[in-house]
Scaffold this motif. Structure first.
Motif, short mmCIF file in Angstrom:
data_model
loop_
_atom_site.label_atom_id
_atom_site.label_comp_id
_atom_site.label_asym_id
_atom_site.label_seq_id
_atom_site.Cartn_x
_atom_site.Cartn_y
_atom_site.Cartn_z
N THR A 98 21.65 8.53 -23.74
CA THR A 98 22.76 9.43 -23.39
C THR A 98 23.59 9.79 -24.62
N LEU A 99 23.64 8.89 -25.59
CA LEU A 99 24.42 9.09 -26.81
C LEU A 99 25.89 9.38 -26.50
N ASP A 100 26.40 8.70 -25.50
CA ASP A 100 27.80 8.89 -25.10
C ASP A 100 28.77 8.09 -25.95
N ASP A 101 28.28 7.05 -26.61
CA ASP A 101 29.16 6.19 -27.40
C ASP A 101 28.87 6.40 -28.89
N PRO A 102 29.75 7.09 -29.60
CA PRO A 102 29.50 7.39 -31.01
C PRO A 102 29.58 6.19 -31.94
N SER A 103 30.03 5.05 -31.44
CA SER A 103 30.14 3.87 -32.29
C SER A 103 28.79 3.19 -32.51
N PHE A 104 27.79 3.57 -31.72
CA PHE A 104 26.47 2.94 -31.85
C PHE A 104 25.59 3.69 -32.85
N ALA A 105 24.78 2.93 -33.57
CA ALA A 105 23.67 3.46 -34.37
C ALA A 105 22.41 2.77 -33.88
N TYR A 106 21.29 3.47 -33.93
CA TYR A 106 20.07 2.98 -33.30
C TYR A 106 18.97 2.74 -34.33
N SER A 107 18.26 1.63 -34.14
CA SER A 107 17.21 1.26 -35.09
C SER A 107 15.82 1.39 -34.46
#
Length: 254
Positions: A98-107
């Protein structure tokens, strides 16, 4: 899913940039290529594939990867190298985020290849790398060598990137030569002094780490190949650092 901008840095990547852009098109609605003044057809191919190309003399790994970020139309950034591709499982995972939380980065987990051979030994897999992040909270560190994404939070997708690292063993050695030169310049820029003992010490440390702590000694020829090339890389970058200082000082008088 929020819209995503794909960013790739290139230098003479005519043979690989097309496949990279095609891969990014599966999840990105915009692709920016930051080219370090290539002498081949990299720019033409990238533009024909629909990417916007920005010409920029090489600034170092982190600064070069960050160069196009302010020009992106989207806050979510997916950074790939020209020799990387999204595997099918990564595409599926990204499309469901969803990419609703901009604080996350994904690996993602990289599958590193030498030619058609997938190398898993001595830490070459899972080789987790962060590549999808939101520019409002994260980004590449301003390191000139081996930069990485810094963000408030991280989450693993558990999916894969295909990394066509080396065409063959000869290419592997050529890349060590290129990267060790770049590393030496970066270390000198940071003020790391020369040392007659450091090349051998770091090479031995790398060899022990890969063979014993990463299990290379139990992983057949791949384990020894990774251990020996890692040690060679470590030795050469510190030996080249010494060489830079020697060249700067000029010939010794006897």
């Amino acid at each position: 899913m929020k819209p995503i901008t794909g960013i790739v840095i290139t230098l003479n990547e005519a043979e690989r940039i097309g496949g990279c852009i095609d891969s990014l098109k599966r999840v990105c609605n915009e692709i920016l290529v930051v080219d370090s003044l290539s002498q081949d057809d990299t720019v033409r191919i990238a533009e024909e594939k629909g990417a916007k190309v920005l010409l920029q003399e090489y600034l170092g790994d982190g600064p070069q990867k960050a160069h196009a970020v302010p020009l992106a139309s989207n806050d979510w950034i997916l950074a790939l190298d020209a020799d990387e591709r999204l595997d099918d499982d990564a595409v599926e995972a990204i499309l469901t985020l969803t990419l609703d939380d901009p604080s996350f980065a994904y690996s993602f987990r990289r599958r590193n290849f030498c030619g058609s051979h997938w190398i898993k030994a001595a830490g070459f897999y899972p080789d987790e790398v962060v590549r999808l992040y939101n520019r409002t909270t994260g980004g590449y560190l301003p390191k000139k060598a081996h930069s990485s994404v810094q963000a408030p939070k991280y989450a693993s997708t558990g999916t894969h990137l295909l990394h066509f690292t080396y065409e063959n063993l000869s290419h592997w050695v050529q890349r060590i030569d290129q990267l060790s030169t770049r590393d030496a310049w970066a270390m000198k820029g940071k003020g790391i002094p020369p040392s007659s003992f450091r090349p051998a010490r770091h090479a031995l440390s790398a060899l022990v780490r890969k063979l014993l702590f990463k299990g290379g000694v139990f992983q057949g020829s791949d384990g020894f190949t990774v251990a020996l090339t890692t040690a060679f890389h470590a030795y050469m970058k510190y030996a080249k650092l010494n060489e830079l200082y020697e060249n700067e000082a000029g010939p010794k008088q006897h």
